[in-house]
Design an enzyme around this catalytic site. Structure first.
Site, short mmCIF file in Angstrom:
data_model
loop_
_atom_site.label_atom_id
_atom_site.label_comp_id
_atom_site.label_asym_id
_atom_site.label_seq_id
_atom_site.Cartn_x
_atom_site.Cartn_y
_atom_site.Cartn_z
N CYS A 106 89.69 138.62 53.10
CA CYS A 106 91.08 138.34 52.71
C CYS A 106 91.98 139.56 52.92
O CYS A 106 91.51 140.68 53.01
CB CYS A 106 91.12 137.91 51.24
SG CYS A 106 92.67 137.09 50.83
N ASP A 152 87.60 135.22 40.01
CA ASP A 152 88.02 136.61 40.25
C ASP A 152 88.10 137.32 38.89
O ASP A 152 88.22 136.67 37.84
CB ASP A 152 89.41 136.61 40.94
CG ASP A 152 89.83 137.99 41.41
OD1 ASP A 152 88.99 138.93 41.40
OD2 ASP A 152 91.01 138.15 41.79
O1 LIG Z 1 94.61 140.89 47.94
C1 LIG Z 1 95.68 140.89 47.30
O2 LIG Z 1 96.52 141.77 47.45
C2 LIG Z 1 95.93 139.79 46.32
C3 LIG Z 1 97.19 139.70 45.78
C4 LIG Z 1 97.48 138.70 44.87
C5 LIG Z 1 96.49 137.81 44.48
C6 LIG Z 1 95.21 137.91 45.00
C7 LIG Z 1 94.90 138.89 45.92
N1 LIG Z 1 93.64 139.03 46.47
C8 LIG Z 1 92.51 138.24 46.13
O3 LIG Z 1 91.84 138.75 45.00
C9 LIG Z 1 90.45 138.54 45.09
C10 LIG Z 1 89.68 139.79 44.79
O4 LIG Z 1 90.00 140.82 45.66
P1 LIG Z 1 89.21 142.21 45.67
O5 LIG Z 1 88.06 142.03 46.64
O6 LIG Z 1 88.75 142.51 44.31
O7 LIG Z 1 90.20 143.18 46.19
C11 LIG Z 1 90.19 137.99 46.48
O8 LIG Z 1 90.05 136.60 46.32
C12 LIG Z 1 91.45 138.22 47.22
O9 LIG Z 1 91.63 137.11 48.05
#
Ligand SMILES: O=C(O)c1ccccc1N[C@@H]1O[C@H](COP(=O)(O)O)[C@@H](O)[C@H]1O
Length: 234
Positions: A13, A136
């Site tokens: 992502c 998450d």
């Molecule tokens: O990635 C971002 O900036 C984000 C912004 C707003 C909502 C979600 C976001 N990311 C998502 O969060 C989870 C966990 O990410 P991480 O691997 O802990 O950084 C993942 O699903 C991203 O898609």
């Protein structure tokens, strides 16, 4: 249901560059995510989206990530990203999830923030309306971002869930800890952003490759150890 014969899916992502996207596609990511949330260091401007996402066509599913979007924004993001899945990562209610799904005709993945067991009380209501669920880590109150904070949560909280919807795990995953996570919980997929970056918003092709390889290996060895998978294979 987590752990049936659906293909295990790996999502990378927060992709903003052709280099990161190509690394994810060449590594074999199943899903690639594009964030439309201006507060995020991974925000992809609508004007930049069409040229970038075109590289993924036919090679991976495209996921558009939004936070509490209104219909006008959804329409613009869908036009620019042409996503296969919408990821809703805000405070969207089950009613709003159902409304978006019906209105825009796209599958919805709803992110649920998890810190304690009580946070899962809403799971049945969301599982009834979303096509898949993403767990998450719950951000601290007042955090700038509702996700993408690179923070894990207690994975044991989401072990053994069965809601007849694909379940994905995210939150602080890395190539180093994904084997441990998938050894503990049966999931249909994993999603990573911070764990494949050198700095917020700056993806590392090496870390993307390492994550996809580690997650694929861990998913196949955990399914071999699962008695249900063994029974299906025999
Ligand atoms: O990635 C971002 O900036 C984000 C912004 C707003 C909502 C979600 C976001 N990311 C998502 O969060 C989870 C966990 O990410 P991480 O691997 O802990 O950084 C993942 O699903 C991203 O898609």
């Amino acid at each position: 249901m987590a752990g049936d014969d659906r293909r295990f899916e790996i999502k990378i992502c927060g992709i903003r560059t052709a280099e990161a996207l190509d690394a994810a596609l060449e590594a074999g990511a199943d899903l690639v995510g594009f964030v439309h949330f201006p507060k995020s260091p991974r925000h992809l401007a609508l004007a930049d989206a069409p040229a970038l996402v075109a590289r993924a066509a036919g090679r991976a599913g495209k996921v558009a990530l939004l936070v509490d979007p209104d219909d006008a924004l959804l329409q613009d993001v869908i036009a620019a990203v042409t996503p296969d899945i919408l990821q809703l990562h805000g405070h969207e209610t089950p009613e709003r999830v159902a409304d978006i799904r019906a209105r825009f005709g796209l599958p919805v993945m709803k992110a649920l923030p998890v810190a304690r067991r009580e946070d899962l009380a809403v799971l049945p209501a969301y599982a009834a309306v979303a096509d898949r669920i993403l767990f998450d880590a719950k951000p601290d109150p007042g955090a700038l971002l509702p996700g993408g904070n690179g923070r894990p949560f207690d994975w044991a909280l989401v072990a053994g869930l069965d809601v007849n919807r694909p379940l994905m795990l995210s939150g602080g995953l890395t190539a180093d800890n994904v084997p441990q996570a998938l050894g503990l919980v049966r999931m249909d997929g994993v999603d990573v952003s911070s764990g494949v970056e050198d700095a917020p918003g700056v993806k590392s092709p090496d870390k993307i490759r390492a994550f996809v390889a580690a997650a694929r290996r861990a998913a196949s060895s955990s399914s071999l150890q699962d008695p249900l998978s063994k029974a299906r294979a025999s």
